[in-house]
Design an enzyme around this catalytic site. Structure first.
Site, short mmCIF file in Angstrom:
data_model
loop_
_atom_site.label_atom_id
_atom_site.label_comp_id
_atom_site.label_asym_id
_atom_site.label_seq_id
_atom_site.Cartn_x
_atom_site.Cartn_y
_atom_site.Cartn_z
N GLU A 378 41.46 36.46 46.75
CA GLU A 378 42.02 37.79 46.48
C GLU A 378 42.53 38.42 47.79
O GLU A 378 43.48 39.19 47.80
CB GLU A 378 40.98 38.71 45.81
CG GLU A 378 41.62 39.93 45.17
CD GLU A 378 40.66 40.76 44.34
OE1 GLU A 378 39.89 41.53 44.93
OE2 GLU A 378 40.68 40.67 43.10
N HIS A 409 27.76 14.99 41.22
CA HIS A 409 27.79 14.38 39.88
C HIS A 409 28.89 14.99 39.02
O HIS A 409 28.88 14.85 37.81
CB HIS A 409 26.43 14.56 39.21
CG HIS A 409 25.32 13.96 40.02
ND1 HIS A 409 25.05 12.62 40.03
CD2 HIS A 409 24.47 14.54 40.92
CE1 HIS A 409 24.04 12.39 40.87
NE2 HIS A 409 23.68 13.53 41.43
N LYS A 559 46.72 43.90 34.30
CA LYS A 559 45.97 44.98 33.66
C LYS A 559 46.91 45.84 32.80
O LYS A 559 46.56 46.25 31.70
CB LYS A 559 45.32 45.87 34.73
CG LYS A 559 44.24 45.17 35.55
CD LYS A 559 43.67 46.12 36.59
CE LYS A 559 42.80 45.38 37.59
NZ LYS A 559 42.40 46.21 38.72
O1 F6P Z 1 41.01 43.75 39.68
C1 F6P Z 1 40.58 43.41 40.94
C2 F6P Z 1 39.58 44.40 41.47
O2 F6P Z 1 40.22 45.57 41.79
C3 F6P Z 1 38.82 43.86 42.65
O3 F6P Z 1 39.49 43.98 43.83
C4 F6P Z 1 37.56 44.63 42.57
O4 F6P Z 1 36.52 44.07 43.31
C5 F6P Z 1 37.31 44.60 41.08
O5 F6P Z 1 38.59 44.69 40.50
C6 F6P Z 1 36.45 45.70 40.55
O6 F6P Z 1 36.95 46.96 40.87
P1 F6P Z 1 36.07 48.26 40.73
O7 F6P Z 1 34.91 48.15 41.66
O8 F6P Z 1 36.98 49.39 41.09
O9 F6P Z 1 35.61 48.35 39.30
#
Ligand code: F6P
Length: 605
Positions: A378, A409, A559
């Site tokens: 990421e 394995h 998203k």
């Molecule tokens: O979608 C990726 C992300 O933004 C990550 O970078 C982050 O760790 C995760 O989602 C969770 O985000 P949050 O802590 O804001 O719920």
């Protein structure tokens, strides 16, 4: 770089111009075009390196080792020689690595696309330090938050925090995903021997509710406490789990009581947490300047602290801080994160080894690979520089991993005989099952059997270490690693026999580069150092590539599109005439789901 990305680059006006035309970069490209063989490198080392001669220098197994802070970092099985190391160090200079490290540690806005600092190192600064950012001492804020965390931790652990019926807390459930899950989960699992409470800690991250549903069946609502861990307090995965947990508890007690006694939030978004219903005294705050995947050191680590106690949590921070100091102050050649990052760049960008696997030979570190997939991919899964230029070189490799002995394995076949080049990190602990503080004696056996019991465990530990060393050896030297295979292949060569089919099936080509990291022992302190080592490795690689490791724009569009698709479910659930406006494949998949759901609803009527 693959054709796909080169085509994709053409779609941009490629204004890429940077110091990757530097001499050191070109030198490394030229070095990488030569054939590299680990067997040859070790052989040359012995031949060229005669004691009592002028050319005497340290052999590679000493030269390419850094032993600091209880971490033995051995990169002698990487495809490097002194010339490569010198050129990598020159590249670090050309890329102003020292300046970039200073900017990170001093709280400069290194996350340029979001115009903010990346101050995870401030989360582990000792109380007496000062770090002024925008006129504010962030260390004071950090320690105030640690104090607040400590109060909550002690109330829960001391049985003072009570559920709706007056019962003490027996189970804490962390609802979070990505950085709000993987780090705390990995540490809680790795340091379970340090847990000194009967309170169980669980981690729920799945969006589909399958983890939560299974867990709720086993939990007692009276004594269950949920942590909503979300930096943004906007992540649907976490919020949908939180909604289900709230609905479950509301079957047993009024909502206000449930919210007060059974929910804590850890977030940078106080407004959203408040709107959701979290009581102000149950809110722990983090800051915008902590990246999600770098946040385990903050109150996001609450679940860890509940399980191992604040003293051990402080030890974790201290271990990370020691690595920060090492990173800041050590000459690059002896600087573990710097060398680890440079070797990573050498493998990925110059040798074009696009896969990297992390292999802990210690079951306690079973979640380390998944934590590192987020930390590395990421952060550095980017193809545009900080200046917005499209890169024309490979950045982050594909990373995966597994407990080493289990992986043997599963996927080692590919490492040994497949067609892909893969670089590896072997991780193990020197000492285990020897602790005199009794923390390891968790199995209830009679005193007389205890000696035998620890002896057999000790043997298992040695077995695991032996496998760790054996595998890195076979991966490096292939047939040469075993006398039998070596004899076969030299006999074939002498007699000029072609290798038989059988020989071919049993051929090990070797030459897979690896680093071995040995911790003296696994403790909160050493784990803190190990994680910080990887965090800084990621930063070093990003600095050389000129990319920003602290944003993650690549996860946003998915998203948004998921929201658009989700809206179709709501709008069309009872609609016969299904028309969607996505691509043809997605439209058809949606139709299939909706029609089948509708049909099964009709059948159930
Ligand atoms: O979608 C990726 C992300 O933004 C990550 O970078 C982050 O760790 C995760 O989602 C969770 O985000 P949050 O802590 O804001 O719920």
């Amino acid at each position: 770089m693959s054709k796909f990305f080169l085509d994709h680059q053409d779609n941009y006006q490629n204004n890429y111009q940077s110091c990757h035309n530097s001499q050191s970069w070109q030198k490394l490209e030229q070095l990488a075009s030569q054939p590299w063989s680990l067997s040859q490198l070790f052989l040359q080392d012995v031949n060229e390196n005669q004691p009592n001669t002028q050319s005497f220098r340290q052999a590679r197994q000493q030269n390419f080792v850094i032993n600091e802070l209880g971490v033995y970092f051995d990169y002698s099985k990487q495809l490097v020689n002194n010339q490569v190391v010198d050129s990598l160090l020159a590249l670090a200079d050309d890329q102003h690595l020292k300046k970039q490290i200073d900017a990170l540690l001093q709280g400069k806005k290194v996350n340029n696309s979001e115009n903010r600092e990346a101050l995870h190192t401030a989360l582990r600064l000792p109380k007496q330090s000062v770090l002024m950012v925008d006129g504010n001492d962030v260390v004071a804020d950090v320690h105030q938050s640690l104090e607040q965390t400590k109060k909550i931790v002690n109330r829960i652990r001391g049985g003072i925090w009570r559920g709706y019926s007056g019962k003490a807390i027996t189970d804490v459930i962390n609802l979070g995903v990505g950085g709000s899950d993987l780090g705390p989960l990995m540490i809680t699992s790795a340091l379970d021997e340090w847990a000194d409470t009967d309170i169980c800690v669980h981690f729920v991250s799945n969006m589909d509710g399958s983890q939560l549903e299974g867990l709720l069946k086993k939990l007692n609502p009276e004594s269950s406490l949920f942590i909503i861990a979300s930096k943004s307090f906007g992540t649907l995965d976490t919020l949908s789990n939180a909604k289900t947990a709230l609905a479950w508890l509301c079957q047993f007690a009024p909502k206000t009581t449930v919210l007060h006694r059974h929910f804590i939030s850890v977030s940078a978004n106080v407004q959203k947490a408040t709107k959701w219903g979290i009581y102000p005294e149950n809110q722990l705050k983090i800051w915008d300047w902590v990246g999600g995947r770098f946040s385990l050191w903050s109150a996001i680590g609450l679940a860890v602290a509940i399980r191992i106690g604040m003293d051990s949590f402080y030890q974790l921070l201290a271990g990370a801080h020691a690595m920060d100091e090492h990173f800041a102050n050590t000459d690059f050649r002896q600087n573990m994160p710097v060398m680890m990052g440079l070797i990573g760049v050498w493998n990925s960008t110059f040798l074009k080894i696009n896969a990297h696997t992390v292999l802990p030979y210690d079951g306690r570190l079973k979640f380390l690979p998944s934590y590192l997939t987020q930390l590395e991919m990421e952060s550095n899964g980017k193809s545009v520089t900080k200046k917005g230029e499209v890169v024309n070189y490979d950045t982050c490799p594909i990373l995966w991993g597994e407990v080493g002995s289990n992986a043997q394995h599963a996927f080692y076949q590919l490492l040994h005989q497949g067609t892909q080049k893969v670089s590896c990190d072997f991780i193990a602990c020197v000492e285990r099952y020897k602790n005199s503080n009794g923390r390891h004696a968790s199995v209830d056996v009679k005193q007389t059997n205890k000696a035998n019991h620890s002896q057999t465990l000790q043997q298992q530990h040695w077995l695991s270490l032996a496998n760790c060393l054996a595998q890195s050896r076979v991966l490096a030297f292939g047939n040469q690693a075993s006398d039998e295979a070596k004899n076969n292949s030299s006999q074939n060569q002498l007699s000029q026999n072609k290798p038989s089919i059988d020989d071919r099936f049993k051929n090990y080509h070797g030459n897979q580069p690896s680093t071995t990291i040995l911790l003296d022992a696994l403790t909160p302190y050493s784990l803190g150092s190990l994680i910080a080592l990887y965090e800084h490795k990621v930063f070093v690689m990003a600095s050389i590539w000129g990319i920003n490791p602290f944003d993650q724009w690549g996860v946003e569009m998915g998203k948004k599109v998921a929201d658009e698709v989700y809206d179709c479910f709501d709008a069309n659930i009872n609609n016969d005439d299904l028309n969607f406006s996505f691509d043809a494949s997605t439209n058809q998949l949606l139709k299939h789901i909706m029609q089948n759901q509708y049909a099964s609803e009709q059948n159930n009527k």
